[in-house]
Scaffold this active site. Sequence first.
Site, PDB file in Angstrom:
ATOM      1  N   LYS A   9      24.510  47.956 -74.401  1.00  0.00           N
ATOM      2  CA  LYS A   9      25.360  47.819 -75.574  1.00  0.00           C
ATOM      3  C   LYS A   9      25.080  46.477 -76.266  1.00  0.00           C
ATOM      4  CE  LYS A   9      29.292  49.277 -73.397  1.00  0.00           C
ATOM      5  NZ  LYS A   9      30.554  50.062 -73.094  1.00  0.00           N
ATOM      6  N   TYR A  49      31.817  58.626 -78.694  1.00  0.00           N
ATOM      7  CA  TYR A  49      33.101  58.219 -78.119  1.00  0.00           C
ATOM      8  C   TYR A  49      34.266  59.117 -78.575  1.00  0.00           C
ATOM      9  CZ  TYR A  49      31.226  53.959 -75.944  1.00  0.00           C
ATOM     10  OH  TYR A  49      30.556  53.071 -75.142  1.00  0.00           O
ATOM     11  N   ASN A 112      31.488  45.169 -71.603  1.00  0.00           N
ATOM     12  CA  ASN A 112      31.007  45.543 -70.268  1.00  0.00           C
ATOM     13  C   ASN A 112      29.553  46.010 -70.242  1.00  0.00           C
ATOM     14  OD1 ASN A 112      31.374  48.041 -71.367  1.00  0.00           O
ATOM     15  ND2 ASN A 112      32.857  48.764 -69.858  1.00  0.00           N
ATOM     16  N   HIS A 115      26.462  51.467 -71.074  1.00  0.00           N
ATOM     17  CA  HIS A 115      27.083  52.794 -70.993  1.00  0.00           C
ATOM     18  C   HIS A 115      26.208  53.644 -70.095  1.00  0.00           C
ATOM     19  CE1 HIS A 115      28.774  56.671 -72.055  1.00  0.00           C
ATOM     20  NE2 HIS A 115      27.525  57.102 -72.074  1.00  0.00           N
ATOM     21  N   GLU A 126      25.103  64.004 -74.150  1.00  0.00           N
ATOM     22  CA  GLU A 126      24.769  62.669 -74.653  1.00  0.00           C
ATOM     23  C   GLU A 126      23.270  62.516 -74.892  1.00  0.00           C
ATOM     24  OE1 GLU A 126      28.578  60.313 -72.681  1.00  0.00           O
ATOM     25  OE2 GLU A 126      26.570  59.829 -71.976  1.00  0.00           O
TER      26      GLU A 126
HETATM   27  P1  DAT Z   1      32.748  53.890 -69.117  1.00  0.00           P
HETATM   28  O1  DAT Z   1      32.033  53.077 -70.153  1.00  0.00           O
HETATM   29  O2  DAT Z   1      32.733  53.220 -67.772  1.00  0.00           O
HETATM   30  O3  DAT Z   1      32.288  55.327 -69.055  1.00  0.00           O
HETATM   31  P2  DAT Z   1      35.139  54.922 -70.445  1.00  0.00           P
HETATM   32  O4  DAT Z   1      34.334  56.109 -70.831  1.00  0.00           O
HETATM   33  O5  DAT Z   1      36.459  55.150 -69.789  1.00  0.00           O
HETATM   34  O6  DAT Z   1      34.298  53.929 -69.518  1.00  0.00           O
HETATM   35  O7  DAT Z   1      35.403  54.040 -71.744  1.00  0.00           O
HETATM   36  C1  DAT Z   1      34.377  53.795 -72.676  1.00  0.00           C
HETATM   37  C2  DAT Z   1      34.409  52.351 -73.055  1.00  0.00           C
HETATM   38  O8  DAT Z   1      35.643  52.077 -73.729  1.00  0.00           O
HETATM   39  C3  DAT Z   1      34.373  51.374 -71.894  1.00  0.00           C
HETATM   40  O9  DAT Z   1      33.051  51.079 -71.466  1.00  0.00           O
HETATM   41  C4  DAT Z   1      35.068  50.191 -72.457  1.00  0.00           C
HETATM   42  C5  DAT Z   1      36.105  50.782 -73.399  1.00  0.00           C
HETATM   43  N1  DAT Z   1      37.409  50.910 -72.725  1.00  0.00           N
HETATM   44  C6  DAT Z   1      37.792  51.868 -71.850  1.00  0.00           C
HETATM   45  N2  DAT Z   1      39.053  51.680 -71.432  1.00  0.00           N
HETATM   46  C7  DAT Z   1      39.491  50.586 -72.082  1.00  0.00           C
HETATM   47  C8  DAT Z   1      40.707  49.862 -72.093  1.00  0.00           C
HETATM   48  N3  DAT Z   1      41.744  50.246 -71.350  1.00  0.00           N
HETATM   49  N4  DAT Z   1      40.784  48.758 -72.884  1.00  0.00           N
HETATM   50  C9  DAT Z   1      39.750  48.362 -73.639  1.00  0.00           C
HETATM   51  N5  DAT Z   1      38.553  48.992 -73.677  1.00  0.00           N
HETATM   52  C10 DAT Z   1      38.429  50.085 -72.911  1.00  0.00           C
HETATM   53 MG    MG Z   2      32.540  56.928 -70.282  1.00  0.00          MG
END
Ligand code: DAT
Ligand code: MG
Length: 151
Positions: A9, A49, A112, A115, A126
């Site tokens: 990212k 997303y 973080n 992805h 995806e």
């Molecule tokens: P991942 O990237 O581990 O698959 P996810 O699909 O639950 O996680 O969420 C996508 C992204 O959205 C994640 O990398 C960071 C952001 N995100 C998720 N939960 C969040 C939260 N509670 N607060 C802020 N950002 C969040």
């Molecule tokens: Mg995810």
Amino acid sequence: MERTLVLVKPDGVQRGLVGEVICRLERRGLRLVAAKFLQVTQEIAETHYAIHKGKPFYSGLIDYITSAPVMAMVWEGPNAVAAVRQTMGATRPTEAAPGSLRHDFGLEIGRNLTHASDTVENSEKEVSLWFKPTEIVEWKRDTDRWIFEKS
Ligand code: DAT
Ligand code: MG
């Protein structure tokens, strides 16, 4: 053999961690089958997303992923989806296992670094969102038989 979508990212790109991510996935034994460096459009970001639409962090997430270039890749191997998620670590860097990328390089959930597809079903969606079939390179490595039990 599974395939999974990996994104470095914008924070990972800006911090010069593209090589680190590739290095760890190569070392793990996964095989790179597609890669491109791009500025993410609003349309791709929103499709990618879509599952998070309506959540409080959604607009920040879209702004973040479209803010600067990303490195998009497809990696292949047995159990590739689970293996790559493990190499990335838990979504929240303070909950990511030591030795994982998000643990070793991250502090905040909104920065973080990477992805990775979370299920085989989502990985297929995806990969086809980010790559055309012609952008995926089918190939064999000479080392495959030493890494994949059934290559
Ligand atoms: P991942 O990237 O581990 O698959 P996810 O699909 O639950 O996680 O969420 C996508 C992204 O959205 C994640 O990398 C960071 C952001 N995100 C998720 N939960 C969040 C939260 N509670 N607060 C802020 N950002 C969040
Ligand atoms: Mg995810």
